[in-house]
Design a protein around this motif. Structure first.
Motif, PDB file in Angstrom:
ATOM      1  N   GLU A 166       0.810  -1.216   0.000  1.00 49.43           N
ATOM      2  CA  GLU A 166       0.000   0.000   0.000  1.00 49.43           C
ATOM      3  C   GLU A 166       0.847   1.272   0.000  1.00 49.43           C
ATOM      4  N   THR A 167       1.863   1.317   0.847  1.00 45.43           N
ATOM      5  CA  THR A 167       2.690   2.528   0.967  1.00 45.43           C
ATOM      6  C   THR A 167       3.994   2.439   0.179  1.00 45.43           C
ATOM      7  N   ARG A 168       4.305   1.255  -0.342  1.00 46.63           N
ATOM      8  CA  ARG A 168       5.570   0.989  -1.039  1.00 46.63           C
ATOM      9  C   ARG A 168       6.768   1.216  -0.126  1.00 46.63           C
ATOM     10  N   HIS A 169       6.596   0.899   1.138  1.00 43.96           N
ATOM     11  CA  HIS A 169       7.699   0.973   2.086  1.00 43.96           C
ATOM     12  C   HIS A 169       8.384  -0.387   2.153  1.00 43.96           C
ATOM     13  N   VAL A 170       9.705  -0.367   2.092  1.00 44.90           N
ATOM     14  CA  VAL A 170      10.472  -1.603   2.236  1.00 44.90           C
ATOM     15  C   VAL A 170      11.244  -1.524   3.544  1.00 44.90           C
ATOM     16  N   PHE A 171      11.253  -2.639   4.287  1.00 41.50           N
ATOM     17  CA  PHE A 171      11.925  -2.723   5.584  1.00 41.50           C
ATOM     18  C   PHE A 171      13.106  -3.682   5.445  1.00 41.50           C
ATOM     19  N   ILE A 172      14.289  -3.211   5.806  1.00 37.09           N
ATOM     20  CA  ILE A 172      15.511  -4.005   5.660  1.00 37.09           C
ATOM     21  C   ILE A 172      16.199  -4.096   7.022  1.00 37.09           C
ATOM     22  N   GLY A 173      16.383  -5.311   7.525  1.00 38.83           N
ATOM     23  CA  GLY A 173      17.128  -5.526   8.762  1.00 38.83           C
ATOM     24  C   GLY A 173      18.497  -6.088   8.446  1.00 38.83           C
ATOM     25  N   ASP A 174      19.541  -5.606   9.118  1.00 36.94           N
ATOM     26  CA  ASP A 174      20.896  -6.060   8.763  1.00 36.94           C
ATOM     27  C   ASP A 174      21.672  -6.545   9.979  1.00 36.94           C
ATOM     28  N   HIS A 175      22.872  -7.043   9.701  1.00 36.56           N
ATOM     29  CA  HIS A 175      23.698  -7.675  10.734  1.00 36.56           C
ATOM     30  C   HIS A 175      24.224  -6.690  11.777  1.00 36.56           C
ATOM     31  N   SER A 176      24.149  -5.392  11.498  1.00 39.67           N
ATOM     32  CA  SER A 176      24.600  -4.406  12.480  1.00 39.67           C
ATOM     33  C   SER A 176      23.544  -4.158  13.554  1.00 39.67           C
ATOM     34  N   GLY A 177      22.340  -4.698  13.362  1.00 36.25           N
ATOM     35  CA  GLY A 177      21.245  -4.467  14.289  1.00 36.25           C
ATOM     36  C   GLY A 177      20.320  -3.346  13.871  1.00 36.25           C
ATOM     37  N   GLN A 178      20.556  -2.788  12.701  1.00 37.05           N
ATOM     38  CA  GLN A 178      19.772  -1.644  12.222  1.00 37.05           C
ATOM     39  C   GLN A 178      18.627  -2.088  11.326  1.00 37.05           C
ATOM     40  N   VAL A 179      17.510  -1.367  11.404  1.00 38.33           N
ATOM     41  CA  VAL A 179      16.380  -1.550  10.492  1.00 38.33           C
ATOM     42  C   VAL A 179      16.241  -0.273   9.674  1.00 38.33           C
ATOM     43  N   THR A 180      16.204  -0.410   8.360  1.00 34.32           N
ATOM     44  CA  THR A 180      16.101   0.733   7.450  1.00 34.32           C
ATOM     45  C   THR A 180      14.757   0.686   6.736  1.00 34.32           C
ATOM     46  N   ILE A 181      14.107   1.840   6.633  1.00 33.34           N
ATOM     47  CA  ILE A 181      12.840   1.940   5.895  1.00 33.34           C
ATOM     48  C   ILE A 181      13.052   2.829   4.675  1.00 33.34           C
ATOM     49  N   LEU A 182      12.772   2.272   3.493  1.00 34.11           N
ATOM     50  CA  LEU A 182      12.881   3.004   2.232  1.00 34.11           C
ATOM     51  C   LEU A 182      11.501   3.152   1.610  1.00 34.11           C
ATOM     52  N   LYS A 183      11.319   4.242   0.886  1.00 32.95           N
ATOM     53  CA  LYS A 183      10.110   4.432   0.066  1.00 32.95           C
ATOM     54  C   LYS A 183      10.518   4.176  -1.378  1.00 32.95           C
ATOM     55  N   LEU A 184       9.895   3.164  -2.008  1.00 32.98           N
ATOM     56  CA  LEU A 184      10.268   2.786  -3.366  1.00 32.98           C
ATOM     57  C   LEU A 184       9.358   3.452  -4.390  1.00 32.98           C
ATOM     58  N   GLU A 185       9.963   3.974  -5.440  1.00 31.37           N
ATOM     59  CA  GLU A 185       9.246   4.418  -6.634  1.00 31.37           C
ATOM     60  C   GLU A 185       9.650   3.478  -7.754  1.00 31.37           C
ATOM     61  N   GLN A 186       9.210   3.775  -8.975  1.00 32.28           N
ATOM     62  CA  GLN A 186       9.491   2.862 -10.079  1.00 32.28           C
ATOM     63  C   GLN A 186      10.989   2.679 -10.303  1.00 32.28           C
ATOM     64  N   GLU A 187      11.734   3.795 -10.267  1.00 30.66           N
ATOM     65  CA  GLU A 187      13.160   3.678 -10.572  1.00 30.66           C
ATOM     66  C   GLU A 187      14.043   4.417  -9.568  1.00 30.66           C
ATOM     67  N   ASN A 188      13.510   4.771  -8.401  1.00 29.31           N
ATOM     68  CA  ASN A 188      14.340   5.388  -7.374  1.00 29.31           C
ATOM     69  C   ASN A 188      13.744   5.096  -5.999  1.00 29.31           C
ATOM     70  N   CYS A 189      14.526   5.363  -4.974  1.00 26.15           N
ATOM     71  CA  CYS A 189      14.049   5.137  -3.609  1.00 26.15           C
ATOM     72  C   CYS A 189      14.496   6.279  -2.713  1.00 26.15           C
ATOM     73  N   THR A 190      13.758   6.473  -1.635  1.00 29.07           N
ATOM     74  CA  THR A 190      14.054   7.523  -0.667  1.00 29.07           C
ATOM     75  C   THR A 190      14.216   6.905   0.710  1.00 29.07           C
ATOM     76  N   LEU A 191      15.292   7.286   1.395  1.00 24.86           N
ATOM     77  CA  LEU A 191      15.494   6.821   2.760  1.00 24.86           C
ATOM     78  C   LEU A 191      14.549   7.593   3.683  1.00 24.86           C
ATOM     79  N   LEU A 192      13.626   6.888   4.324  1.00 27.42           N
ATOM     80  CA  LEU A 192      12.681   7.526   5.241  1.00 27.42           C
ATOM     81  C   LEU A 192      13.263   7.621   6.641  1.00 27.42           C
TER      82      LEU A 192
END
Length: 400
Positions: A166-192
């Protein structure tokens, strides 16, 4: 006089339906086939297998397909029967499974990463393939053209990936313990935003699009519930494992979270209760109960002619206390502490028996779980472990 017989209360626990064996190496990921008595698995032994239940009651492969590299992850879309497989060499291979699940037809390959693919998701609504790799890259491709649409470099190797259509938000968890939320468009993304709550690496993510809550599991043995949609910024900690949490699944219809880990535990959490945030630990140079100096407080030790004490923290109020003032232990389930933890004496007296009532149930799978898949329509849970075995469980006694 005959002895009076008191029936023992029945323990509600998962029922083991089936053991599926035959893989030569660890089964990294597997899913239950909807509306079928079947399982799709990908393994470190380079095989993709579709297991169907035979008349004998056993599961046998209807498809046994060898890939050019170990299979690290997969995503299966039941509507299109599209199977996306991430490989150790960085490639994502796509297949279409036949209606009878006896044949898989190659569709295309994506050269997605420079090294092992750690997670892959197929998003039917947008015709996107999302993936993360050990090259610290998040990438998304068009599933129709196969064209790479964009990428984003993560701070560490990603091990958790979720997407909200619905919002095109992607959630990425990594080995450093951080969770990143990005807003995806067709050909670019924004760090939220990005946030950190674990002391170890994030090992699994689970997204509830209805309540707009994100769950993260970690190698620090904990699960955190992040309130993304409520705008309150609350983060609720859940402590119920003795080893790293490796897989999460959420039953929306009952509001129960299933967490599994390296300790073999299957923990079912009731999330339909009013939970409390754990307090921040307070800083002090002396015990906030008896005013005894801590061992680094040289001035107060000299002035009072007292030996310095070690600092502890009450898990209920967060105050800095000495060992004498925090000699008691208690579970605090509404704060996520299902096991007994250190609390100060005054908090221990204030905690009622009702507040100690468990909000989770604990079950032993008898294998080190690396992945789970929950079929809510049947109440079945699939667990795959480092013992190369897939287990199917009937969870209806505990998820209901």
């Amino acid at each position: 006089m005959a002895a009076e017989i008191h029936p023992q209360p029945l323990t509600r626990k998962p029922i083991l339906l089936q053991r599926v064996e035959g893989s030569q190496e660890v089964v990294n990921m597997a899913v239950i086939v909807p509306k079928e008595e079947g399982v799709i698995s990908v393994s470190e032994d380079r095989t993709v297998r579709v297991w169907l239940k035979r008349d004998s009651g056993q599961y046998w492969p209807s498809i046994y397909h060898a890939m050019p590299s170990p299979c690290s992850c997969m995503s299966f879309n039941p509507e299109t029967r599209r199977l996306s497989i991430g490989l150790d060499n960085g490639t994502i291979s796509e297949f279409i499974l036949s209606e009878d699940y006896n044949k898989m037809t190659p569709v295309k390959n994506y050269q997605a990463h420079q090294s092992r693919v750690t997670m892959v998701l197929f998003v039917l609504e947008l015709e996107w393939v999302l993936s993360t790799g050990q090259d610290k890259q998040f990438a998304w491709h068009c599933s129709e053209s196969g064209q790479r649409l964009g990428c984003y470099r993560t701070s560490a190797v990603a091990s958790g990936l979720q997407f909200d259509v619905e919002t095109r938000h992607v959630f990425i968890g990594d080995h450093s313990g951080q969770v990143t939320i990005l807003k995806l468009e067709q050909e670019n993304c924004t760090l939220l935003t990005s946030f950190r709550g674990h002391t170890g690496g994030v090992t699994a993510l689970c997204w509830d699009p209805v309540q707009r809550v994100l769950f993260s599991g970690s190698s620090d043995h904990s699960v955190i519930m992040w309130d993304i949609g409520g705008r309150k910024g609350t983060a609720i900690e859940l402590q119920g494992h003795n080893d790293k949490v490796q897989a999460l699944s959420y039953a929306q219809h009952t509001r129960q979270l299933i967490s599994c880990g390296g300790d073999g535990g299957i923990v079912v959490w009731n999330m339909d209760v009013e939970r409390q945030e754990t307090p921040e630990w307070l800083d002090s140079d002396s015990c906030q109960k008896c005013d005894q100096p801590f061992f680094w407080n040289f001035k107060q030790m000299w002035d009072s002619k007292k030996i310095g004490l070690r600092q502890h923290h009450c898990r209920k109020c967060g105050k800095a206390v000495c060992g004498k003032c925090s000699s008691k232990r208690s579970s605090i389930p509404l704060m996520g502490f299902e096991f007994e933890v250190r609390v100060c004496d005054s908090c221990h007296e204030a905690i009622t028996d009702e507040e100690r009532a468990p909000t989770a149930t604990f079950h032993d799978s008898k294998h080190n779980i690396v992945h789970v898949h929950f079929d809510a329509t049947r109440g079945w849970l699939l667990t795959s472990g480092t013992d190369k075995v897939i287990k199917l469980w009937d969870m209806t006694p505990v998820v209901s």
